[in-house]
Motif scaffolding. Structure first.
Motif, short mmCIF file in Angstrom:
data_model
loop_
_atom_site.label_atom_id
_atom_site.label_comp_id
_atom_site.label_asym_id
_atom_site.label_seq_id
_atom_site.Cartn_x
_atom_site.Cartn_y
_atom_site.Cartn_z
N LEU A 64 4.12 -3.51 -4.85
CA LEU A 64 4.37 -4.94 -4.66
C LEU A 64 3.87 -5.78 -5.83
CD1 LEU A 64 3.53 -5.54 -0.89
CD2 LEU A 64 5.72 -5.02 -1.96
N ARG A 65 2.94 -5.26 -6.62
CA ARG A 65 2.39 -5.97 -7.77
C ARG A 65 1.77 -7.30 -7.36
NH1 ARG A 65 0.49 -3.78 -9.99
NH2 ARG A 65 0.51 -4.76 -12.04
N LEU A 66 0.70 -7.26 -6.58
CA LEU A 66 -0.01 -8.48 -6.22
C LEU A 66 -1.45 -8.39 -6.71
CD1 LEU A 66 0.63 -11.16 -4.65
CD2 LEU A 66 -0.91 -10.27 -2.93
N GLY A 67 -1.80 -9.26 -7.65
CA GLY A 67 -3.16 -9.34 -8.16
C GLY A 67 -3.81 -10.62 -7.68
N ILE A 68 -5.14 -10.62 -7.70
CA ILE A 68 -5.91 -11.76 -7.20
C ILE A 68 -6.93 -12.17 -8.24
CG2 ILE A 68 -7.29 -12.64 -5.28
CD1 ILE A 68 -6.44 -10.06 -3.73
N ALA A 69 -7.05 -13.48 -8.46
CA ALA A 69 -8.13 -14.02 -9.29
C ALA A 69 -8.94 -14.97 -8.42
CB ALA A 69 -7.58 -14.74 -10.51
N PHE A 70 -10.25 -14.81 -8.46
CA PHE A 70 -11.17 -15.71 -7.77
C PHE A 70 -11.94 -16.49 -8.84
CE2 PHE A 70 -10.72 -11.85 -5.21
CZ PHE A 70 -10.39 -12.36 -3.95
N ALA A 71 -12.03 -17.79 -8.67
CA ALA A 71 -12.72 -18.61 -9.67
C ALA A 71 -13.01 -19.99 -9.08
CB ALA A 71 -11.86 -18.74 -10.94
N GLU A 111 -8.98 -22.23 -1.72
CA GLU A 111 -8.81 -23.03 -2.94
C GLU A 111 -9.43 -22.36 -4.17
OE1 GLU A 111 -12.12 -25.10 -0.47
OE2 GLU A 111 -10.21 -24.07 -0.10
N ASN A 112 -10.18 -21.28 -3.96
CA ASN A 112 -10.76 -20.53 -5.06
C ASN A 112 -9.98 -19.24 -5.36
OD1 ASN A 112 -13.47 -21.83 -3.61
ND2 ASN A 112 -13.48 -21.92 -5.83
N ILE A 113 -8.74 -19.16 -4.86
CA ILE A 113 -7.94 -17.95 -4.99
C ILE A 113 -6.64 -18.25 -5.72
CG2 ILE A 113 -6.73 -16.11 -3.74
CD1 ILE A 113 -8.69 -16.50 -1.43
N PHE A 114 -6.30 -17.39 -6.68
CA PHE A 114 -4.99 -17.41 -7.34
C PHE A 114 -4.33 -16.06 -7.12
CE2 PHE A 114 -2.52 -15.98 -11.01
CZ PHE A 114 -1.53 -16.96 -11.07
N LEU A 115 -3.05 -16.06 -6.81
CA LEU A 115 -2.29 -14.83 -6.66
C LEU A 115 -1.30 -14.70 -7.81
CD1 LEU A 115 -1.53 -14.82 -2.81
CD2 LEU A 115 -3.47 -13.82 -4.04
N GLY A 116 -1.27 -13.52 -8.40
CA GLY A 116 -0.40 -13.29 -9.54
C GLY A 116 0.45 -12.06 -9.36
N ALA A 158 -2.60 -12.75 -14.24
CA ALA A 158 -3.82 -13.56 -14.36
C ALA A 158 -4.45 -13.38 -15.75
CB ALA A 158 -4.82 -13.16 -13.28
N ILE A 159 -4.45 -12.16 -16.26
CA ILE A 159 -5.00 -11.89 -17.59
C ILE A 159 -4.22 -12.66 -18.65
CG2 ILE A 159 -5.34 -10.09 -19.35
CD1 ILE A 159 -5.81 -8.13 -16.96
N ASP A 160 -2.91 -12.61 -18.56
CA ASP A 160 -2.07 -13.30 -19.54
C ASP A 160 -2.29 -14.82 -19.48
OD1 ASP A 160 0.23 -13.34 -21.49
OD2 ASP A 160 1.10 -14.53 -19.87
N ILE A 161 -2.40 -15.36 -18.28
CA ILE A 161 -2.62 -16.81 -18.14
C ILE A 161 -3.96 -17.20 -18.75
CG2 ILE A 161 -3.09 -18.64 -16.46
CD1 ILE A 161 -0.88 -17.51 -14.74
N LEU A 162 -4.98 -16.38 -18.58
CA LEU A 162 -6.29 -16.68 -19.18
C LEU A 162 -6.18 -16.83 -20.69
CD1 LEU A 162 -8.54 -14.30 -17.05
CD2 LEU A 162 -8.79 -16.78 -17.20
N ILE A 219 -8.93 -22.38 -11.10
CA ILE A 219 -7.75 -22.10 -10.30
C ILE A 219 -6.66 -23.15 -10.56
CG2 ILE A 219 -6.82 -21.93 -7.95
CD1 ILE A 219 -8.46 -19.48 -8.85
N ALA A 220 -7.07 -24.40 -10.74
CA ALA A 220 -6.11 -25.46 -11.05
C ALA A 220 -5.39 -25.19 -12.37
CB ALA A 220 -6.82 -26.81 -11.10
N VAL A 221 -6.11 -24.61 -13.33
CA VAL A 221 -5.49 -24.24 -14.60
C VAL A 221 -4.47 -23.12 -14.39
CG1 VAL A 221 -5.92 -23.27 -16.89
CG2 VAL A 221 -7.50 -24.97 -15.95
N PHE A 222 -4.83 -22.11 -13.60
CA PHE A 222 -3.89 -21.04 -13.28
C PHE A 222 -2.60 -21.62 -12.68
CE2 PHE A 222 -7.55 -18.03 -13.28
CZ PHE A 222 -6.97 -16.97 -13.94
N ASN A 223 -2.76 -22.49 -11.70
CA ASN A 223 -1.61 -23.06 -10.99
C ASN A 223 -0.78 -23.96 -11.89
OD1 ASN A 223 -2.13 -21.75 -8.56
ND2 ASN A 223 -3.51 -23.37 -7.85
#
Length: 355
Positions: free
Chosen positions: A219-226, A75-80, A86-90, A231-235
């Motif tokens: 594959l272009r898979l990035g990870i954000a931990f927060a 639940e603390n992981i976002f995949l982008g 992830a940078i753009d979403i921030l 994470i709810a904001v990312f999603n």
């Protein structure tokens, strides 16, 4: 005195009001044998029946496997789509265009500034010190009431060194905005990941990637931990199916090969140290920055001419000589042993022919 962190205060008003798109698969959890909810082609696809279905929008299986490897709850992981998503979403979540600002510490990864420019967010630049560490006094002076985020890359790109951990902690404690620590190269470093500190710092976002040590750049898979709140904001903002099914399938397969990746990391670090030693022995090389990444920053004579010489021979490196604090420098990725020999021989030949 520690400043209070308030996620609600940082969020843009339109993001607070945003009702995210609800996909068919967002509204259903669990297993099913008959899927008639998403207007998919029930006959399958020319390539594989698996790909006629929309992918899991929350990538539960991949996140659960990453939890096992990284020790961070799913639940603390976002995949982008790369760390760039992830940078753009921030920026889109926390920075009001034309109003807010962020702090960058050049030389650093260029996409922080590109994303800021795309989102019309001012960048306040506080250059690193000559030894490529944070200028804490300069950062403190640059922060104002509209500063929403600080980006720190550690190990840093393009310099390769890790940023002093205590300095990063000082910022985390005293800054009431988001602190983004980009750990794209953490697998090659001795420094511990800041993912272990998520519970302590609610304003912390850690970025990692499968593009480097895991060898999955295509594959272009990035990870954000927060925190779960971030994470709810990312999603809330991300597209409903931002990670395609093929990527999820391949990543799950790759994540079962931790042993192979660990061996690659050991070999890369070994080759990195060999490369550094060989470069230091070249008379025209002035300095090699100590690296904890899979590349080295080298200050040497005639960098632009050497770069062109290498290109003519099909050897591609990165000319960083015009980047702030990197005058006279090329960035060399650590390759396979034969590739490292080829570039070293080419450098020797260039200087020999230049005399």
């Amino acid at each position: 005195m520690t400043k209070p962190f308030s996620l609600t205060t940082l969020l843009r008003d339109n993001i607070k009001r945003l009702v995210p798109y609800s996909s068919a698969r967002d509204e259903f959890n669990g297993e099913a044998s008959v899927l008639l909810d998403a207007n998919e082609n029930a006959f399958g696809s020319p390539y594989s029946r698996n790909y006629n279905r929309y992918p899991d929008p929350k990538q539960h299986r991949v996140k659960n496997r990453l939890h096992q490897i990284k020790g961070v709850p799913a639940e603390n992981i976002f995949l982008g789509n790369g760390s760039d998503e992830a940078i753009d979403i921030l920026y889109r979540a926390f920075c009001e265009p034309g109003v807010d600002n962020v702090i960058l510490v050049p030389p650093t990864y260029g996409m922080y500034e590109v994303s800021a420019n795309i989102n019309n967010v001012q960048c306040k630049k506080v250059p690193l010190t000559p030894d490529y560490q944070l200028n804490l006094d300069g950062i403190a002076e640059a922060i104002d009431a509209r500063t929403k985020m600080i980006f720190i890359c550690s190990p840093n790109n393009p310099t390769g060194n890790s940023i002093n951990r205590q300095d990063i902690e000082t910022i985390l404690v005293n800054f009431d905005g988001i602190v983004v620590i980009d750990e794209a190269y953490i697998n090659y470093a001795k420094q511990l990941s800041f993912t272990k500190d998520l519970a302590e710092f609610s304003n912390l976002v850690v970025l990692q990637t499968l593009s480097k040590a895991w060898g999955l750049a295509g594959l272009r898979l990035g990870i954000a931990f927060a925190s779960t709140d971030i994470i709810a904001v990312f999603n809330k903002i991300k597209p409903p199916y931002n990670i395609n099914q093929a990527t999820q399938d391949i990543v799950l397969e790759a994540l079962e090969r931790v042993d192979v990746v660990n061996e690659w990391i050991k070999e890369t670090v070994f080759e990195r140290e060999k490369l550094i030693s060989a470069l230091i022995d070249i008379q025209q090389v002035h300095h090699v920055t100590p690296s904890e990444a899979n590349f080295v920053l080298v200050k040497l004579n005639a960098p632009s001419e050497l770069y062109a010489y290498l290109v003519d021979r099909g050897i591609i490196v990165r000319d960083r000589s015009k980047v702030e604090l990197c005058a006279g420098c090329l960035r060399l990725t650590v390759g396979m042993p034969d590739e490292n020999k080829i570039i070293l021989n080419a450098i020797h030949s260039f200087y020999k022919e230049s005399n």
